[in-house]
Design a protein around this motif. Structure first.
Motif, PDB file in Angstrom:
ATOM      1  N   ARG A 161      30.478  14.238  12.305  1.00 47.46           N
ATOM      2  CA  ARG A 161      31.238  13.015  12.025  1.00 47.46           C
ATOM      3  C   ARG A 161      32.097  12.613  13.210  1.00 47.46           C
ATOM      4  NH1 ARG A 161      32.603  14.876   6.295  1.00 47.46           N
ATOM      5  NH2 ARG A 161      30.707  14.260   5.229  1.00 47.46           N
TER       6      ARG A 161
ATOM      7  N   LEU B 250      29.868  11.021  15.797  1.00 49.83           N
ATOM      8  CA  LEU B 250      29.434   9.673  15.434  1.00 49.83           C
ATOM      9  C   LEU B 250      30.586   8.679  15.348  1.00 49.83           C
ATOM     10  CD1 LEU B 250      26.853  10.691  12.747  1.00 49.83           C
ATOM     11  CD2 LEU B 250      26.330   9.352  14.780  1.00 49.83           C
ATOM     12  N   GLY B 251      31.819   9.168  15.530  1.00 49.77           N
ATOM     13  CA  GLY B 251      32.947   8.249  15.464  1.00 49.77           C
ATOM     14  C   GLY B 251      33.378   7.908  14.051  1.00 49.77           C
ATOM     15  N   LEU B 252      32.930   8.682  13.061  1.00 57.91           N
ATOM     16  CA  LEU B 252      33.395   8.433  11.695  1.00 57.91           C
ATOM     17  C   LEU B 252      34.821   8.934  11.531  1.00 57.91           C
ATOM     18  CD1 LEU B 252      30.241   9.485   9.651  1.00 57.91           C
ATOM     19  CD2 LEU B 252      31.211   7.202   9.764  1.00 57.91           C
ATOM     20  N   ILE B 253      35.117  10.037  12.205  1.00 55.56           N
ATOM     21  CA  ILE B 253      36.488  10.543  12.190  1.00 55.56           C
ATOM     22  C   ILE B 253      36.959  10.671  13.632  1.00 55.56           C
ATOM     23  CG2 ILE B 253      36.236  11.772  10.010  1.00 55.56           C
ATOM     24  CD1 ILE B 253      35.860  14.321  11.512  1.00 55.56           C
ATOM     25  N   PHE B 254      38.268  10.643  13.794  1.00 50.57           N
ATOM     26  CA  PHE B 254      38.813  10.683  15.147  1.00 50.57           C
ATOM     27  C   PHE B 254      39.386  12.069  15.415  1.00 50.57           C
ATOM     28  CE2 PHE B 254      38.789   6.318  13.782  1.00 50.57           C
ATOM     29  CZ  PHE B 254      38.171   5.701  14.864  1.00 50.57           C
TER      30      PHE B 254
ATOM     31  N   ALA C 228      29.892   1.103  18.976  1.00 50.29           N
ATOM     32  CA  ALA C 228      28.817   0.244  18.483  1.00 50.29           C
ATOM     33  C   ALA C 228      27.590   0.321  19.386  1.00 50.29           C
ATOM     34  CB  ALA C 228      29.315  -1.193  18.362  1.00 50.29           C
TER      35      ALA C 228
ATOM     36  N   ARG D 268      25.941   3.813  19.098  1.00 47.83           N
ATOM     37  CA  ARG D 268      25.269   4.082  17.825  1.00 47.83           C
ATOM     38  C   ARG D 268      23.933   3.354  17.711  1.00 47.83           C
ATOM     39  NH1 ARG D 268      30.626   4.150  15.797  1.00 47.83           N
ATOM     40  NH2 ARG D 268      30.563   1.956  15.258  1.00 47.83           N
ATOM     41  N   ARG D 269      23.772   2.280  18.472  1.00 48.58           N
ATOM     42  CA  ARG D 269      22.496   1.572  18.465  1.00 48.58           C
ATOM     43  C   ARG D 269      21.358   2.474  18.930  1.00 48.58           C
ATOM     44  NH1 ARG D 269      21.214  -3.439  17.917  1.00 48.58           N
ATOM     45  NH2 ARG D 269      23.391  -4.047  17.804  1.00 48.58           N
TER      46      ARG D 269
ATOM     47  N   PHE E 193      20.720   8.679  12.518  1.00 44.92           N
ATOM     48  CA  PHE E 193      21.519   9.719  11.877  1.00 44.92           C
ATOM     49  C   PHE E 193      21.024   9.968  10.462  1.00 44.92           C
ATOM     50  CE2 PHE E 193      25.581  10.398   9.327  1.00 44.92           C
ATOM     51  CZ  PHE E 193      25.590  11.769   9.516  1.00 44.92           C
TER      52      PHE E 193
ATOM     53  N   PRO F 204      22.353  11.891   7.330  1.00 49.86           N
ATOM     54  CA  PRO F 204      23.481  12.648   6.785  1.00 49.86           C
ATOM     55  C   PRO F 204      23.012  13.688   5.777  1.00 49.86           C
ATOM     56  CG  PRO F 204      23.561  10.335   6.136  1.00 49.86           C
ATOM     57  CD  PRO F 204      22.231  10.573   6.749  1.00 49.86           C
TER      58      PRO F 204
END
Lengths: 446, 303
Positions: B53, B56-60, B78, B81-82, B86, B88
Motif C-alpha cells: 500500500r 502504491l501511494g494508498l498510505i503515506f 498518477a 500508477r498508469r 495491481f 489486491p
C-alpha cells in the motif's frame, strides 16, 4: 480526463437520487394539495386572530412553522415546505456526500479507485462534481414542482396584498399626478379621515414605544384610547371634555391640571376638525398616510377580483397592477427561495463531505452525517423560539446553516441578500478546501 | 527508458509506517530489477500488504521513500500508477455492476485498447463476464482482480496474494500468464505466504517478518531450507523411536502416530519411512512462520 469517475458515480447514485427526489417532489406536490382543503371557506384567514396569540406562535415556531403565514398560499408553501422538504433534501445531500468518498473505504472499493492512474485531486473533483450535479438537479426539480403545485391549487386560494416598495412609489407618483382622483380611486369619504389618521397615529405610536416610556405613558392604555377614538372621534372628544377625570390619570395629570388638560383636548379637537375638513381637498395628507401604510387603502380590493379597475383607470396605473399587488404566488420570490435552498443543500453537502473524510477506514458515516443535519435543523428551530425571550439565543442559532437562509417569502421585498449568499459560499468553499486537503494526506485503509 | 534498464524498477528505502498497534513496517528496503519475478514472502500479518500500500501511494509512510521507474512514487502517483497493474489480496468491487461493466470501467482509465483484451483473459481464466459482481465467489472475484490488473499491459505487476481462492487449474493458467507477461518485458512483484508458490516462480525474494525484512537474496538460498512437516499413523501395536527418523525436530507422539519437522533430503526421509511399519503418511510444506521459527532462529539470522 474523460469524466470516467464522474459518469460512473452519476450512474451508481442515480437510484438514490431518483428515490429521494421522488420523495421530496411527491411530498411537496401532495402537501400543497392540502391547502385548499384546510383553507376551505377562508378558514385560515379567519383564524388569524388565533395565530396572533404569542404563546401559540412560539409553540408552533419551535417546529419551524410561522402559522400566521398560513393565510396565504405562499405562506402555507414556505411553512409547510420548510418543515419537511428542505429537511428531506438536506438528508439526501448528506447521505450522498457521506457516501461519495467514505463508502469507498467501507465497501473496500477504495483500493481499486485509488490505484487507478488518476490523482487524488481529480478523484475529489469528480466526486464533488457528482454531489453538485445532483444537488443542482434536486433544486431545479424543487422549483419546477413548486410551480406546478402552485398552479394546481391557486384557483382555490385567497389572494393577498403584497406591495413592494417600488410599487408603492409608483402609486404615490400617480397620486401626485392625479391628486383630484384619489377620492374616487380609493372610495374616500369625509368619514375615511378618522380611520386613516388614527391608524396612522397608532402605527406611529408603535414605532416610538421607547419615547412613550420616557414620557411615562402606558402603551396599552394609549392603544385603547386610539381604538375608542376610532369608533367615533367626535364622541371621543366629547367624552374627554365631559369627563376629563377619566382620562387625566393616563397622562399623569393631577386634578389641578384639569383646566390645562381641557384646553389641550379642545386644541386637539380643533386641529382634528381642521385636518378632517382639509383631508378632502389636500392630497398631501393622504399621501403621507399611504406612504406609511399602503395596505389600509388597498386592502378594500383584496377579496373581490376586478374591484380595483376604476382605481387603475383614474390613476393611470399599469393595466396589470391589480395582478401585481394581489398575487397568489410570485415566481420571482419562489426562485429566490429555491436559490437559498440550493445554497443550503450545497453547504450541508460540503460540510458532510469534509466530516466523512475525518472518519478512518470508512466507519459508517451515515449516523454522524444525519446527526449533523438534525443538529443544525433543531438548533435553528430552538434558537428561533428562544430568541423570543432572549436575543442572545439567536446568536447561538447562527451556527446553523438553516439560519443563514431567509425564508420570509411572504414579504414583497423578499430577495437574495449578499451577506447571506456570501456566508453560504464561504463556508461551503472552506469545507471543500478542507476536505480536499484532508483527502490528499489521508491513508486509505481497507 | 533505456537508462532505466540498469536501475531498479521498484525501490524502497527505509520505508517505515506504523499505525496504532503492532501492525506496520520498519525500514523496509526492496529493490526489484527489470523483467524479474520478485517474491515477497512472509506470514500473514507480517506487513506485506502495508508495504504494498505504501508503494502504491494508498498510505503515506512515516519515513523513507518509494521510487518507481526511477521516479518519486509519492509525488508522481498518477503517472506512475498508469504503468502498474495491481492485484489486491482482498478486493471488493462496486455492487450492482456486472463483471464486464466493472472491467470496462477499469479499462477506460488506461485508454481504448484495454477494453479489447477483456474477452481473451476472461476466457483463459474461465470467467463469465455477464455475472453480477455481488454474486461472485472469492475465486471469481480474484479472477476479476487479476484481469483488471493485466488489461493495460502494465510494465510492473504488483500481486498481493493473487492465488488465494483460485482452483489448481486456474492457478496454473495464471502462472502461465505471468510467464508470458514476464517475457513481454513486465516486471512482477509477487507477494505470498506460500513458500512453494514463490519457489516455483521467483528468481529473487525478500522475506518479511513482523514488519522487517529479515532476508533478501536468490531463491536458491531458500531452497536449501528444505524443511518438511510430516504426520505418520503407525500400525496397531507398533511403536517407533526418534532415532528411526533421522534429522527431526519437534517430534511429538500422538495416539497411534507421530508428527514433526524434517530437515534434509526428502529422499532420505522417504527411504527411512519405507522401512517403518506405518499405515499412512502425510508430507507437506510447513507454514512460513514455522520455517522462520526454526530455520532463522537456528542459523542465527537476526529476528
Amino acid at each position: 480526463m474523460k469524466f470516467i469517475i464522474f459518469r460512473m458515480e452519476i450512474k451508481r447514485n442515480l437510484k438514490t437520487f431518483i428515490i429521494w427526489s421522488s420523495a421530496v417532489c411527491g411530498m411537496l406536490f401532495l402537501g400543497m394539495l392540502f391547502y385548499p382543503v384546510i383553507n376551505a371557506d377562508g378558514l385560515l384567514t379567519q383564524m388569524d386572530a388565533l395565530f396572533e396569540n404569542p404563546m401559540m406562535k412560539g409553540l408552533l415556531g419551535a417546529f419551524g412553522a410561522d402559522v400566521s403565514a398560513l393565510g396565504s398560499l405562499m405562506g402555507f408553501y414556505v411553512t409547510y415546505n420548510s418543515i419537511y422538504n428542505v429537511l428531506l433534501g438536506c438528508i439526501f445531500a448528506s447521505i450522498l456526500a457521506g457516501n461519495l468518498l467514505s463508502r469507498e473505504e467501507a465497501d473496500k472499493t477504495a483500493e481499486f479507485l485509488f490505484t487507478r492512474p488518476v490523482s487524488r485531486n481529480s478523484i475529489f473533483i469528480s466526486k464533488t462534481a457528482v454531489l453538485f450535479t445532483y444537488i443542482t438537479f434536486l433544486s431545479i426539480l424543487f422549483f419546477i414542482v413548486s410551480i406546478i403545485a402552485f398552479e394546481a391549487v391557486k384557483g382555490d386560494s385567497p389572494r393577498r396584498l403584497e406591495i413592494s416598495d417600488r410599487e408603492k412609489t409608483l402609486v404615490i407618483e400617480q397620486i401626485k399626478k392625479y391628486p383630484e382622483n384619489i377620492y374616487t380611486a380609493f372610495n374616500l369619504t369625509e368619514d375615511s379621515f378618522a380611520e386613516y389618521s388614527l391608524t396612522y397615529a397608532s402605527r406611529l405610536m408603535k414605532g416610538s414605544a421607547s419615547e412613550l416610556k420616557e414620557m411615562n405613558l402606558d402603551i396599552n392604555e394609549m392603544n385603547n384610547l386610539i381604538e375608542e377614538a376610532m369608533e367615533s372621534p367626535e364622541d371621543f372628544f366629547k367624552s374627554a371634555l365631559d369627563n376629563p377625570e377619566d382620562y387625566m390619570p393616563m397622562f399623569g395629570i393631577q386634578p389641578e391640571g384639569r383646566d390645562e388638560f381641557l384646553q389641550n383636548v379642545r386644541g386637539e379637537q380643533e386641529e382634528y376638525q381642521t385636518m378632517k375638513d382639509s383631508f378632502y381637498t389636500m392630497p398631501d395628507l393622504f399621501i403621507q398616510f399611504f406612504d406609511e401604510n399602503p395596505e389600509l387603502a388597498l386592502s378594500q380590493f383584496e377579496t373581490v377580483p376586478g374591484s380595483m379597475l376604476e382605481a387603475i383607470s383614474v390613476l393611470d396605473l399599469p393595466v396589470d397592477f391589480e395582478k401585481d399587488i394581489f398575487m397568489k404566488y410570485s415566481i420571482r420570490r419562489l426562485a429566490v427561495l429555491c436559490l437559498y435552498i440550493y445554497l443550503l443543500l450545497l453547504c450541508i453537502g460540503c460540510i458532510v463531505l469534509f466530516v466523512s473524510l475525518l472518519v478512518n477506514r470508512g466507519r459508517s458515516v451515515l449516523g454522524p452525517a444525519l446527526g449533523l443535519v438534525f443538529f443544525f435543523y433543531f438548533l435553528n428551530s430552538i434558537s428561533a423560539l428562544a430568541a423570543e425571550f432572549s436575543p442572545a439565543a439567536a446568536v447561538i442559532g447562527m451556527v446553523s446553516p438553516f439560519t443563514w437562509m431567509d425564508s420570509d417569502i411572504t414579504s414583497a421585498s423578499y430577495r437574495l441578500s449578499l451577506p447571506r449568499v456570501v456566508t453560504f459560499l464561504v463556508v461551503s468553499s472552506a469545507a471543500l478546501f478542507g476536505a480536499n486537503r484532508r483527502l490528499a494526506i489521508k491513508d486509505i485503509l481497507v | 527508458m533505456e537508462n532505466l534498464k540498469d536501475g531498479p524498477i521498484l525501490q524502497t528505502r527505509n520505508l517505515t509506517k506504523s499505525y496504532g498497534k503492532s501492525r506496520g513496517i520498519i525500514d523496509v528496503d526492496i529493490e526489484v530489477f527489470p523483467e524479474e519475478i520478485y517474491g515477497f514472502i512472509g506470514p500473514n500479518g507480517a506487513g506485506k500488504s502495508t508495504a504494498i500500500r505504501a508503494i502504491l501511494g494508498l498510505i503515506f509512510p512515516d519515513s523513507g521513500d518509494v521510487r518507481l521507474f526511477g521516479e518519486d512514487g509519492l509525488k508522481n502517483g498518477a503517472d506512475v500508477r498508469r504503468r502498474i497493474g495491481f492485484v489486491p489480496s482482498d478486493l471488493n468491487f462496486y455492487d450492482g455492476l456486472n463483471v464486464r461493466q466493472l472491467l470496462n470501467y477499469s479499462a477506460d482509465f488506461y485508454g481504448d485498447r484495454s477494453r479489447s483484451r477483456i474477452d481473451g483473459y476472461a476466457e483463459r481464466l474461465k470467467l463469465d463476464t455477464r455475472r453480477k459482481i455481488d454474486d461472485l465467489s472469492l475465486g471469481n472475484r480474484k479472477k476479476v482482480a487479476i484481469i483488471q490488473a493485466l488489461l493495460h499491459r502494465p510494465e510492473l505487476l504488483i500481486l498481493d496474494e493473487p492465488t488465494s481462492g483460485l482452483d489448481p487449474l486456474i492457478q496454473s493458467r495464471f502462472y502461465e500468464i505471468l510467464r508470458e507477461e514476464q517475457s513481454r518485458g513486465c516486471t512482477i512483484f509477487f507477494s505470498s505466504h506460500t513458500l512453494s508458490e514463490v519457489e516455483r516462480l521467483c528468481s529473487r525474494v525478500a522475506i518479511i517478518r513482523e514488519g522487517r525484512i529479515v532476508k533478501t537474496g536468490q531463491i536458491d538460498e531458500l531452497r536449501r531450507i528444505n524443511m518438511k512437516r510430516f504426520r505418520l499413523l503407525f500400525r496397531k501395536g507398533v511403536s517407533v523411536s526418534e532415532s528411526d527418523l533421522g534429522n527431526v525436530k519437534e517430534l511429538t507422539f500422538t495416539e497411534g502416530g507421530a508428527e514433526g519437522l524434517y530437515t534434509g533430503d526428502v529422499k532420505e526421509l522417504m527411504s527411512r519411512l519405507a522401512k517403518l511399519p506405518i499405515e499412512d503418511a502425510v508430507i507437506e510444506d510447513p507454514g512460513l512462520e514455522e520455517i522462520f521459527m526454526h530455520y532463522y532462529q537456528d542459523s542465527g539470522v537476526e529476528e
